[in-house]
Motif scaffolding. Sequence first.
Motif, PDB file in Angstrom:
ATOM      1  N   TYR A  60       0.769  -1.179   0.057  1.00  0.00           N
ATOM      2  CA  TYR A  60       0.197  -0.085   0.049  1.00  0.00           C
ATOM      3  C   TYR A  60       0.871   1.245  -0.069  1.00  0.00           C
ATOM      4  O   TYR A  60       0.467   2.385  -0.754  1.00  0.00           O
ATOM      5  CB  TYR A  60      -0.928  -0.002   1.180  1.00  0.00           C
ATOM      6  CG  TYR A  60      -1.411   1.500   1.515  1.00  0.00           C
ATOM      7  CD1 TYR A  60      -2.577   1.799   0.870  1.00  0.00           C
ATOM      8  CD2 TYR A  60      -1.144   2.044   2.583  1.00  0.00           C
ATOM      9  CE1 TYR A  60      -3.089   3.089   0.994  1.00  0.00           C
ATOM     10  CE2 TYR A  60      -1.699   3.338   2.940  1.00  0.00           C
ATOM     11  CZ  TYR A  60      -2.800   3.838   2.070  1.00  0.00           C
ATOM     12  OH  TYR A  60      -3.322   4.968   2.287  1.00  0.00           O
ATOM     13  N   ASP A  61       1.758   1.441   0.860  1.00  0.00           N
ATOM     14  CA  ASP A  61       2.793   2.630   0.923  1.00  0.00           C
ATOM     15  C   ASP A  61       4.025   2.344   0.116  1.00  0.00           C
ATOM     16  O   ASP A  61       5.120   3.170   0.447  1.00  0.00           O
ATOM     17  CB  ASP A  61       2.824   2.990   2.652  1.00  0.00           C
ATOM     18  CG  ASP A  61       3.837   1.634   3.122  1.00  0.00           C
ATOM     19  OD1 ASP A  61       3.721   0.490   2.576  1.00  0.00           O
ATOM     20  OD2 ASP A  61       4.298   2.000   4.084  1.00  0.00           O
ATOM     21  N   GLY A  62       3.911   1.513  -0.825  1.00  0.00           N
ATOM     22  CA  GLY A  62       5.155   1.532  -1.763  1.00  0.00           C
ATOM     23  C   GLY A  62       5.300   2.595  -2.678  1.00  0.00           C
ATOM     24  O   GLY A  62       4.301   3.633  -2.707  1.00  0.00           O
ATOM     25  N   ASP A  63       6.649   2.648  -3.257  1.00  0.00           N
ATOM     26  CA  ASP A  63       6.985   3.835  -4.161  1.00  0.00           C
ATOM     27  C   ASP A  63       6.443   3.524  -5.398  1.00  0.00           C
ATOM     28  O   ASP A  63       5.865   2.426  -5.798  1.00  0.00           O
ATOM     29  CB  ASP A  63       8.484   4.012  -4.252  1.00  0.00           C
ATOM     30  CG  ASP A  63       9.028   4.510  -2.861  1.00  0.00           C
ATOM     31  OD1 ASP A  63       8.419   4.888  -1.935  1.00  0.00           O
ATOM     32  OD2 ASP A  63      10.304   3.910  -2.436  1.00  0.00           O
ATOM     33  N   PHE A  64       6.871   4.424  -6.246  1.00  0.00           N
ATOM     34  CA  PHE A  64       6.459   4.193  -7.857  1.00  0.00           C
ATOM     35  C   PHE A  64       7.871   3.400  -8.342  1.00  0.00           C
ATOM     36  O   PHE A  64       9.079   3.812  -8.124  1.00  0.00           O
ATOM     37  CB  PHE A  64       6.447   5.197  -8.716  1.00  0.00           C
ATOM     38  CG  PHE A  64       5.120   6.118  -8.487  1.00  0.00           C
ATOM     39  CD1 PHE A  64       4.048   5.192  -8.859  1.00  0.00           C
ATOM     40  CD2 PHE A  64       4.969   7.393  -8.110  1.00  0.00           C
ATOM     41  CE1 PHE A  64       2.711   5.838  -8.772  1.00  0.00           C
ATOM     42  CE2 PHE A  64       3.859   7.833  -7.859  1.00  0.00           C
ATOM     43  CZ  PHE A  64       2.839   7.315  -8.364  1.00  0.00           C
ATOM     44  N   VAL A  65       7.837   2.059  -8.864  1.00  0.00           N
ATOM     45  CA  VAL A  65       8.993   1.304  -9.221  1.00  0.00           C
ATOM     46  C   VAL A  65       9.004   0.704 -10.743  1.00  0.00           C
ATOM     47  O   VAL A  65       7.804   0.588 -11.076  1.00  0.00           O
ATOM     48  CB  VAL A  65       9.086   0.108  -8.211  1.00  0.00           C
ATOM     49  CG1 VAL A  65       9.305   0.636  -6.813  1.00  0.00           C
ATOM     50  CG2 VAL A  65       8.056  -0.841  -8.264  1.00  0.00           C
ATOM     51  N   PHE A  66      10.116   0.894 -11.107  1.00  0.00           N
ATOM     52  CA  PHE A  66      10.425   0.068 -12.123  1.00  0.00           C
ATOM     53  C   PHE A  66       9.830   0.775 -13.580  1.00  0.00           C
ATOM     54  O   PHE A  66       9.819   1.884 -13.825  1.00  0.00           O
ATOM     55  CB  PHE A  66      10.102  -1.452 -12.403  1.00  0.00           C
ATOM     56  CG  PHE A  66      10.674  -2.356 -13.548  1.00  0.00           C
ATOM     57  CD1 PHE A  66      11.799  -1.898 -13.883  1.00  0.00           C
ATOM     58  CD2 PHE A  66       9.923  -3.221 -14.181  1.00  0.00           C
ATOM     59  CE1 PHE A  66      12.386  -2.609 -15.009  1.00  0.00           C
ATOM     60  CE2 PHE A  66      10.213  -3.993 -15.131  1.00  0.00           C
ATOM     61  CZ  PHE A  66      11.784  -3.599 -15.588  1.00  0.00           C
ATOM     62  N   ASP A  67       8.697  -0.007 -14.084  1.00  0.00           N
ATOM     63  CA  ASP A  67       8.004   0.906 -15.393  1.00  0.00           C
ATOM     64  C   ASP A  67       6.919   1.826 -15.058  1.00  0.00           C
ATOM     65  O   ASP A  67       6.810   2.353 -15.680  1.00  0.00           O
ATOM     66  CB  ASP A  67       7.264  -0.209 -15.904  1.00  0.00           C
ATOM     67  CG  ASP A  67       8.044  -1.152 -16.928  1.00  0.00           C
ATOM     68  OD1 ASP A  67       9.361  -0.459 -17.172  1.00  0.00           O
ATOM     69  OD2 ASP A  67       7.619  -2.272 -17.447  1.00  0.00           O
ATOM     70  N   ASP A  68       6.657   1.995 -13.624  1.00  0.00           N
ATOM     71  CA  ASP A  68       5.856   2.997 -13.196  1.00  0.00           C
ATOM     72  C   ASP A  68       6.323   4.394 -13.318  1.00  0.00           C
ATOM     73  O   ASP A  68       5.652   5.160 -13.703  1.00  0.00           O
ATOM     74  CB  ASP A  68       5.524   2.878 -11.424  1.00  0.00           C
ATOM     75  CG  ASP A  68       4.925   1.750 -11.258  1.00  0.00           C
ATOM     76  OD1 ASP A  68       4.191   1.029 -11.895  1.00  0.00           O
ATOM     77  OD2 ASP A  68       4.919   1.411  -9.846  1.00  0.00           O
ATOM     78  N   SER A  69       7.710   4.564 -13.346  1.00  0.00           N
ATOM     79  CA  SER A  69       8.238   5.980 -13.705  1.00  0.00           C
ATOM     80  C   SER A  69       7.950   6.187 -15.281  1.00  0.00           C
ATOM     81  O   SER A  69       7.275   7.452 -15.417  1.00  0.00           O
ATOM     82  CB  SER A  69       9.687   5.900 -13.645  1.00  0.00           C
ATOM     83  OG  SER A  69      10.205   5.545 -12.358  1.00  0.00           O
ATOM     84  N   GLU A  70       8.117   5.215 -15.967  1.00  0.00           N
ATOM     85  CA  GLU A  70       7.871   5.814 -17.603  1.00  0.00           C
ATOM     86  C   GLU A  70       6.258   5.882 -17.852  1.00  0.00           C
ATOM     87  O   GLU A  70       5.539   6.725 -18.327  1.00  0.00           O
ATOM     88  CB  GLU A  70       8.234   4.642 -18.670  1.00  0.00           C
ATOM     89  CG  GLU A  70       9.887   4.998 -18.718  1.00  0.00           C
ATOM     90  CD  GLU A  70      10.161   6.152 -19.339  1.00  0.00           C
ATOM     91  OE1 GLU A  70       9.689   6.754 -20.369  1.00  0.00           O
ATOM     92  OE2 GLU A  70      11.139   7.013 -18.739  1.00  0.00           O
ATOM     93  N   ALA A  71       5.339   4.938 -17.260  1.00  0.00           N
ATOM     94  CA  ALA A  71       4.001   4.853 -17.404  1.00  0.00           C
ATOM     95  C   ALA A  71       3.219   5.927 -16.622  1.00  0.00           C
ATOM     96  O   ALA A  71       2.175   6.060 -17.399  1.00  0.00           O
ATOM     97  CB  ALA A  71       3.643   3.526 -17.445  1.00  0.00           C
ATOM     98  N   ILE A  72       3.760   6.382 -15.542  1.00  0.00           N
ATOM     99  CA  ILE A  72       2.805   7.190 -14.735  1.00  0.00           C
ATOM    100  C   ILE A  72       3.683   8.665 -14.367  1.00  0.00           C
ATOM    101  O   ILE A  72       3.068   9.661 -14.938  1.00  0.00           O
ATOM    102  CB  ILE A  72       2.625   6.578 -13.569  1.00  0.00           C
ATOM    103  CG1 ILE A  72       1.578   5.253 -13.648  1.00  0.00           C
ATOM    104  CG2 ILE A  72       1.745   7.405 -12.395  1.00  0.00           C
ATOM    105  CD1 ILE A  72       1.797   4.392 -12.479  1.00  0.00           C
TER     106      ILE A  72
END
Length: 775
Positions: A60-72
């Motif tokens: 729930y309280d995780g970061d944006f990781v891996f492909d999240d940076s590009e897609a979001i």
Amino acid sequence: MGIQVSRQHNAGARGWLPAVFRMAEWDADLDHIIPSAVLPPFWAKLVVGFASLLCFARSYDGDFVFDDSEAIVNNKDLRAETPLGDLWRHDFWGSRLSSNTSHKSYRPLTVLTFRVNYYLSGGFHPASFHAVNILLHGGISVLLVDVFSVLFGGLHFTSKGRRLNLAPRSSLLAALLFAVHPVHTECVAGVVGRADLLGALFFLLSFLGYCKAFRETHKEGTRSTFWVLLSILLGAVAMLCKEQGITVLGLNAVFDILVMSKLNVLAVVQKVLHKDRSFENPGLLRNGGLLFRMTLLAAGGAGMLYVRWKIMGTGPPAFTEVDNPASFADSMLVRAINYNYYYSLNAWLLLCPWWLCFDWSMGCIPLIKSVGDWRVIALAALWFCLIGLICQALCSEDSHKRRILSLGLGFLIIPFLPASNLFFRVGFVVAERVLYLPSAGFCMLLTFGFGALSKHTKKKKPIAALVLGVLLINTLRCMVRSGEWRSEEQLFRSALSVCPLNAKVHYNVGKNLADKGNQTAAIRYYREAVRYCRRLISQKECNLLNPKYVHAMNNLGNILKERNELQEAEELLSLAVQIQPDFAAAWMNLGIVQNSLKRFQAAEQSYRTAIKHRRKYPDCYYNLGRLYADLNRHVDALHAWRNATALKPEHSLAWNNMIILLDNTGNLAQAEAVGREALELIPNDHSLMFSLANVLGKSQKYKESEALFLKAIKAHPNAASYHGNLAVLYHRWGHLDLAKKHYEISLRLDPSASGTKENYGLLRRKLEQMQKRNV
């Protein structure tokens, strides 16, 4: 195969009651595993929903990781200033679909949910994005209770329209197995996995909608057609969330033919082989309702594929060899063997989801190049099991067993087909996210296996303990894996034990360490990434244009440059641009290294090449200006820095260097003009205030200079040079006490400043002389 829906009232019910009792008896075999106390539908769904939330709540309280940076985070389609219409013209990553570099992943409805998430949470707050994913998985798991109830129990209704034989134990156990399966972690804990979650949600709704067409078969016609059309529409929505969603039409067709129309495939094959004349006009072909529904499904599917192809614009996506090396193999036999080996790995991830990895490319799974490779045993085992299940699904005398196995295999295989490389090349080797829907078929087959095992053994408690153990172990594995997806550092490090040969894993670990300032550790992982990439190239499993290879070399060269290990840095960067000649960042870094090595002509050529490949490159213009300044080519330096500020008006370093160069060459009026222009664009930059204050002080504009110095000191109070230069201003201005005060502050902050020591010494002698005169 299955039992047809009741078309009569009580009189017709007698024809299928024995079959229903047999199914109820089979479901009762799970009584020792699923206690009857939790069998009511409401409680079953509550248990499934709670289990699904418990497994993944840790993310729930995780970061944006891996492909999240590009897609979001870097996706402009989420911002309010981007027109909503652009979502329908861009791919999942925010690039134009018409671009040759686009991966053609067209998921506008998923991106729309990201945009709504961004708007409601007031920015990029990952907790809100993760919460939606966790709730979606919970909702899908609960919905599967109803889906499994249909798949296990069929569609049998009383004369009053109430369903019989809900198969409560089977549907509950299968839904629980799905809810806690660790292979789902990537979809739930990784925000980009929402595409798979939404695709699965509308896939299941489409299937249930299709089942509604058989709710009241005595009211044929408009009502039935409405549900079929609604199912096709929901399938289209699923496809706009994730391409895999279109496969629901195939599952609907299989369900209709095998369950509702009771087609016995084995009987049909036997009639064909024996040229039985009765096959010339089978009942299946006389079923006008079935043919009509199949026509609607086929037309809907063809229409979706046509529109999807038109939207892709420039054709299929262009993947590289590193994305999917097996698909680039010259030998068809090598391709076939490796594809089947990938299938066996996917099956193993479903069966034993212990070794999970965010990325399975770049050497993680070496190619099988001959049938003598021991790994061929894995694909042989897979086909042995599949053929056995298919034979049971076709040849078993028990019609319910045939139906359950057929639907389980259909749910396992049909949603996986887009990822199978059979119809087109995909951009990955193995991807856990594509197993989200197929895992429902696996859970159905596993539940059937537990029921069959319970039926054929007298010792029920060990089986119950086995089922409970599987559920508990998977739950714990989900919790651990969810924790690993909370940050990139944990995620990347977790992959090292699974894929130690994966160059991308080492690259990502190194980059993460470098971003945190741990350059010593980063160097080690970058070196490993480069070493593994070289090994792949030597084995011809990876071409020279591997982006991770040259990025690892560039990043490693950049760190070595900062550590003043210039010779090795130049070698790495030179090799990087040799491999990828249009790599602008590597050209610029090479120029910086060559400049430090006093190889000015080569450095200028490298900077020019970088700008050639990336015309809007302000940092490169800045570094080119520094080179010209070192060569005393002042006009060229000013021109380069002007280009940098034109491309990036907030480029503070370029503005500062222009002011300092003009100051040092005696062009105080021009330096003042540039300084004022810079401060208008970047009003809170204390370094610009400091540079302009120096110019104003030399121009004897003491009051204005003092104000800028004090403002700069307020913004950055521990800068020794700021206090030292303000002291010089006061010294010139005649405010000797203030000058003494700021000299002392400056020396306290930086005792080694020789210029400040010298000026302070001059001031003290002057003050002593003044004191003697007064005496």
